[in-house]
Every structure is written in C-alpha cells, then in structure tokens.
Design an enzyme around this catalytic site. Sequence first.
Site, short mmCIF file in Angstrom:
data_model
loop_
_atom_site.label_atom_id
_atom_site.label_comp_id
_atom_site.label_asym_id
_atom_site.label_seq_id
_atom_site.Cartn_x
_atom_site.Cartn_y
_atom_site.Cartn_z
N GLU A 80 0.82 -1.22 0.00
CA GLU A 80 0.00 0.00 0.00
C GLU A 80 0.85 1.27 0.00
O GLU A 80 0.35 2.36 0.30
CB GLU A 80 -0.93 0.02 1.22
N HIS A 98 -3.23 3.13 8.11
CA HIS A 98 -4.24 2.46 7.28
C HIS A 98 -4.65 1.18 7.99
O HIS A 98 -3.78 0.38 8.38
CB HIS A 98 -3.67 2.14 5.91
N HIS A 100 -7.94 -2.06 8.60
CA HIS A 100 -9.11 -2.77 8.10
C HIS A 100 -10.15 -2.88 9.22
O HIS A 100 -10.78 -3.92 9.40
CB HIS A 100 -8.72 -4.16 7.61
N TYR A 119 -20.58 14.58 16.87
CA TYR A 119 -19.67 15.67 16.53
C TYR A 119 -18.21 15.22 16.39
O TYR A 119 -17.34 16.01 16.02
CB TYR A 119 -19.77 16.79 17.55
N HIS A 160 -12.85 -1.98 1.91
CA HIS A 160 -11.42 -2.13 2.19
C HIS A 160 -11.05 -1.73 3.60
O HIS A 160 -10.57 -2.55 4.37
CB HIS A 160 -10.63 -1.31 1.16
N TYR A 215 -9.77 23.55 22.42
CA TYR A 215 -9.93 22.39 23.31
C TYR A 215 -8.58 21.89 23.81
O TYR A 215 -7.58 21.93 23.08
CB TYR A 215 -10.65 21.28 22.56
#
Length: 219
Positions: A80, A98, A100, A119, A160, A215
């Site tokens: 990837e 990344h 799954h 939110y 994916h 925040y």
Amino acid sequence: MSEQQPESVRQAWQGVVDTARRSAADGLVVGTSGNVSARVGDLVLVTPSGVPYDRLGPDDAVGVDLDGHQVLGDLGPTSELPLHLAVYRSTDAAAVVHTHAVHATAVSTLLAEVPLVHYAAAILGGPVRTAAYARYGTPELADAMLEALRDRTGCLLANHGTVTYGDTLDQAYDRTAQLEWLCHLWLTASSVPGRTPALLTTAQLAEVTEALKGYGQRG
C-alpha cells in the site's frame, strides 16, 4: 538499524512499529493487514509487506524517498505504499495509518459518506467520505483516496478499510480510532427497528469545529 542512522529516524521507526502493534492489539487489523508510516524529512518509514508486527525490530526499518525508491532496509515496503506517498505528496502529514477496522469497513460497503451522528466527525475535518473502490496497491486507489480526503484528515476506502493522517503517529492513530468508533455508533443506532438516527446539521458541526480550536490543555 545502523547506529549511523540519525536518532530521529530510529525514534520514528520505533513509533511506526509501536503503532502497528497497537492497531493489531486494538483489533483494527488482522494478521499483517493494514500499514503504518511516518515521515522524517524526505524519508518515509513504512511497515514492510507480509511481516507480522511482533517480529519487527530496530534492524528491520524500511525507508523510501518520496518517489517510492527504497533507500533503507532489506525488507520490501508494504504493497500500500502508493497510498502513503500520495498523502505525503499532497498534505503536510507526518504520519499515516491504514487499517481494516471492522465497523468502518462495514460502513464503507453501505454509504458514500458517514452520516453526522456525532460531533466526532469534526475531528476528521467534517463528514467522512468513502473513496471509490479500486484494487489495493494501485495508483487508482491512491487517486480515489485523495479525492475522498479533500479538506479531511481521514476517509473510508470502499470494501477495504480506513486511512487517516496527522502531525504525529499518535494523532493519526487517534483519528483512526475515532473513525472506527463513529462508524460503530452509526451501525448501532441505525440497526434499531423502526427508528432513524437523528443527525447533526452542518451548522452544528461547524460550531463544534470552532470550539475544538480551543480544546485541551494550554501551556
């Protein structure tokens, strides 16, 4: 990893390994699926292809330049790699995760955009889009991902998984965890028979986005 490597590279590689192991421990990936990377200058450190994360050590670092040419390590980079490089070329990201993740991947098969059920979407820059399906490891998938990432720090990949990025590995990972939680929440709420989840308006989300700017703790 050679002692001649800068400390910044050694630390970044350890962060990549730790984050990859965390994704497995938290159930966001299975086996060797998913991948993690961090950028140090023009060097991208990325998890290797097909190697269990618990077997990776300091000497297993894999590094490529922004053109994808391997410049560090003997193990081959993740398949990837095009996803990671596309993010680094198009944003100021310092880390990419990344996964799954189950609930997020399930939602990617159902929706073109995650509904505004909470939110938390503001943490990712707004409503999270689903990138059009393309086979893993292809330039087509990287292009679809970039389209879904416009003005966002995370997206779903159809059938994916997920991609998120951030200024640090912790930030990129936290965004992945928030995205998985958001998808889990929508699946849970939408599964109640005869009921439809109430959604936030774009104005309400914009209000949260503004509030998030202040925040946290201030030094």
